[in-house]
Design a protein around this motif. Structure first.
Motif, short mmCIF file in Angstrom:
data_model
loop_
_atom_site.label_atom_id
_atom_site.label_comp_id
_atom_site.label_asym_id
_atom_site.label_seq_id
_atom_site.Cartn_x
_atom_site.Cartn_y
_atom_site.Cartn_z
N PHE A 104 0.57 -1.44 0.10
CA PHE A 104 -0.59 -0.54 0.06
C PHE A 104 0.79 1.42 0.31
N ARG A 105 1.84 1.14 0.56
CA ARG A 105 2.65 2.56 0.91
C ARG A 105 3.30 2.67 -0.82
N GLN A 106 3.91 1.39 -0.89
CA GLN A 106 4.49 1.56 -2.76
C GLN A 106 3.47 2.51 -4.12
N GLY A 107 2.33 1.88 -3.92
CA GLY A 107 1.90 1.56 -4.98
C GLY A 107 2.17 0.75 -6.55
N ARG A 108 2.74 0.34 -6.17
CA ARG A 108 3.25 -0.10 -7.78
C ARG A 108 2.18 -1.69 -7.98
N ARG A 109 1.27 -1.15 -9.22
CA ARG A 109 0.95 -1.99 -10.03
C ARG A 109 -0.05 -2.19 -9.11
N PHE A 110 -0.58 -1.68 -7.79
CA PHE A 110 -0.78 -1.82 -6.53
C PHE A 110 -1.68 -0.61 -6.23
N GLU A 111 -2.77 -0.54 -5.31
CA GLU A 111 -3.61 0.71 -5.02
C GLU A 111 -2.52 1.34 -3.84
N LYS A 112 -2.28 2.37 -4.50
CA LYS A 112 -1.48 3.28 -3.19
C LYS A 112 -2.46 4.33 -2.51
N ASN A 113 -1.70 3.90 -1.05
CA ASN A 113 -3.03 3.97 0.02
C ASN A 113 -1.95 4.51 1.30
N ASP A 114 -1.52 5.52 1.79
CA ASP A 114 -0.86 5.46 2.88
C ASP A 114 -1.29 5.10 4.42
N ALA A 115 -2.54 5.48 4.32
CA ALA A 115 -3.78 5.59 5.61
C ALA A 115 -3.55 4.22 5.77
N LYS A 116 -3.99 3.31 4.99
CA LYS A 116 -3.40 1.32 4.93
C LYS A 116 -2.50 0.87 5.11
N ALA A 117 -1.32 1.73 3.69
CA ALA A 117 0.01 1.08 4.87
C ALA A 117 0.33 1.55 6.63
N ARG A 118 0.32 2.72 6.95
CA ARG A 118 0.10 3.01 8.43
C ARG A 118 -0.47 2.39 8.97
N SER A 119 -1.60 1.67 8.96
CA SER A 119 -2.63 0.25 9.69
C SER A 119 -2.34 -0.64 9.79
N TRP A 120 -1.43 -1.16 8.49
CA TRP A 120 -1.13 -2.58 8.77
C TRP A 120 0.51 -3.27 9.14
N PHE A 121 1.06 -1.53 9.26
CA PHE A 121 2.54 -1.76 10.03
C PHE A 121 2.00 -1.15 11.80
N ARG A 122 1.34 -0.91 12.17
CA ARG A 122 0.34 -1.09 13.18
C ARG A 122 0.71 -2.31 14.01
N GLU A 123 -0.67 -2.74 13.15
CA GLU A 123 -0.94 -4.12 13.23
C GLU A 123 0.53 -5.31 13.41
N ALA A 124 1.24 -5.08 12.29
CA ALA A 124 2.31 -5.97 12.40
C ALA A 124 3.18 -5.14 14.22
N ALA A 125 3.78 -4.56 14.19
CA ALA A 125 4.47 -3.62 15.45
C ALA A 125 3.35 -4.04 16.60
N GLU A 126 2.22 -3.85 16.57
CA GLU A 126 1.30 -4.63 18.06
C GLU A 126 1.43 -6.37 17.84
N ALA A 127 1.69 -6.96 17.11
CA ALA A 127 2.11 -7.93 16.95
C ALA A 127 3.36 -8.59 17.29
N GLY A 128 4.92 -7.85 18.03
CA GLY A 128 5.61 -8.08 18.28
C GLY A 128 6.56 -7.89 16.76
N ILE A 129 6.15 -8.05 15.67
CA ILE A 129 7.19 -7.92 14.52
C ILE A 129 8.32 -7.26 14.44
N PRO A 130 9.28 -7.11 14.90
CA PRO A 130 10.38 -5.81 14.62
C PRO A 130 10.57 -4.55 13.51
N GLU A 131 10.13 -5.94 12.77
CA GLU A 131 9.69 -5.15 11.47
C GLU A 131 9.08 -4.57 10.91
N GLY A 132 8.00 -4.51 11.77
CA GLY A 132 6.51 -3.86 11.92
C GLY A 132 6.63 -2.43 12.22
#
Length: 219
Positions: A136-164
Motif C-alpha cells: 500500500f505504501r509503494q503503490g506499484r501495480r497496486f493501490e497506493k494508500n498511505d493510511a492503509k499502509a500505516r494501519s497494517w504497519f501498526r498491526e505488525a508492530a503490535e503483533a511484536g514483529i521488529p520489522e513492523g
C-alpha cells in the motif's frame, strides 16, 4: 491409523476401567489417529525447498534464518513454483503463504502477492502484515494508500514483529498516512532497536539529531 496409538480393542478395554477423563483422552486418540498420520505424510522436501528459496531473514516464522534470502536476491520463478507445491502439501503453514507472496512480490505481480500475504495474515503471520503495508505504501501495480499502509504497519508492530515496529516508526517519522509524531517515532524505533534491528538504531540517532522526517524507508 497412527502406529503410536493404541489398537481399538485395547482402547475399549482400558476405557472401561479408567475414569471418565481418561476415557475421553483415549477416544480422542482413536478418532484423531488419521489426523496424526496425515501430518506425518506431509512432504518435508517441498516445504524445505520453499523455505530455502523464499524465507525472509526478519520473519520470526523462518525455520533457519541463516539460510533466509534477502528480497533483492530472491529468485522469483523457482521460489513461486516451490512454494505453491509446498502449500499444496501443507496449506496450514502460514509462512509458506508469506513466502509465496514474497516470490510474487519480487516478480511485480503485486495483486497475487497481496492475496498470498492476506492468506498468511489470516493464519497469523505478522510478517505478512508488514509486506501488505509496503504494498500500500509503494503503490506499484497496486493501490497506493498511505493510511492503509500505516494501519497494517501498526498491526505488525503490535503483533511484536521488529520489522513492523520499524515500519510503523517510519510512518510517524515521515508523516506516512497521518501527521508526523516525533515521540511515537522514537518509541517504535526504540522498540525495534531493542530487538536487534540495526536500521532502527540508525534512524533513532538521526531522529535525535535532526527531528522528524529522517527519510528512513520501509521497503
Amino acid at each position: 491409523m497412527s502406529a503410536v496409538l493404541l489398537r481399538r480393542s485395547e482402547s475399549i478395554t482400558l476405557a472401561y476401567y479408567q475414569p471418565a477423563a481418561a476415557r475421553v483422552v483415549l477416544m480422542l486418540l482413536v478418532l484423531c489417529g488419521d489426523c496424526f498420520a496425515s501430518d506425518r505424510s506431509v512432504s518435508l522436501e517441498s516445504v524445505q525447498t520453499c523455505d530455502g528459496l523464499a524465507s525472509a531473514p526478519w520473519d520470526p516464522d523462518a525455520p533457519d534464518r541463516s539460510r533466509a534470502v534477502e528480497f533483492r536476491d530472491l529468485r522469483a520463478v523457482p521460489a513461486a513454483m516451490a512454494c505453491r507445491a509446498a502449500i499444496a502439501e501443507a496449506p496450514q503453514l502460514r509462512r509458506l503463504h508469506f513466502q509465496l507472496g514474497r516470490a510474487y512480490d519480487r516478480q511485480g505481480a503485486n495483486q497475487d502477492a497481496y492475496q498470498a500475504y492476506r492468506r498468511a495474515s489470516d493464519l497469523g503471520s505478522g510478517a505478512a502484515k508488514v509486506n501488505i503495508g509496503i504494498l500500500f505504501r509503494q503503490g506499484r501495480r497496486f493501490e497506493k494508500n498511505d493510511a492503509k499502509a500505516r494501519s497494517w504497519f501498526r498491526e505488525a508492530a503490535e503483533a511484536g514483529i521488529p520489522e513492523g515496529m520499524f515500519c510503523y516508526a517510519t510512518a510517524f517519522d515521515n508523516a506516512i498516512g497521518g501527521a508526523p509524531d516525533i515521540a511515537a517515532a522514537k518509541l517504535w524505533y526504540g522498540k525495534a532497536a531493542e530487538r536487534g534491528t540495526t536500521k532502527a538504531r540508525d534512524a533513532l540517532v538521526r531522529l535525535e539529531l535532526n527531528g522528524v522526517v529522517t527519510g528512513a524507508r520501509c521497503d
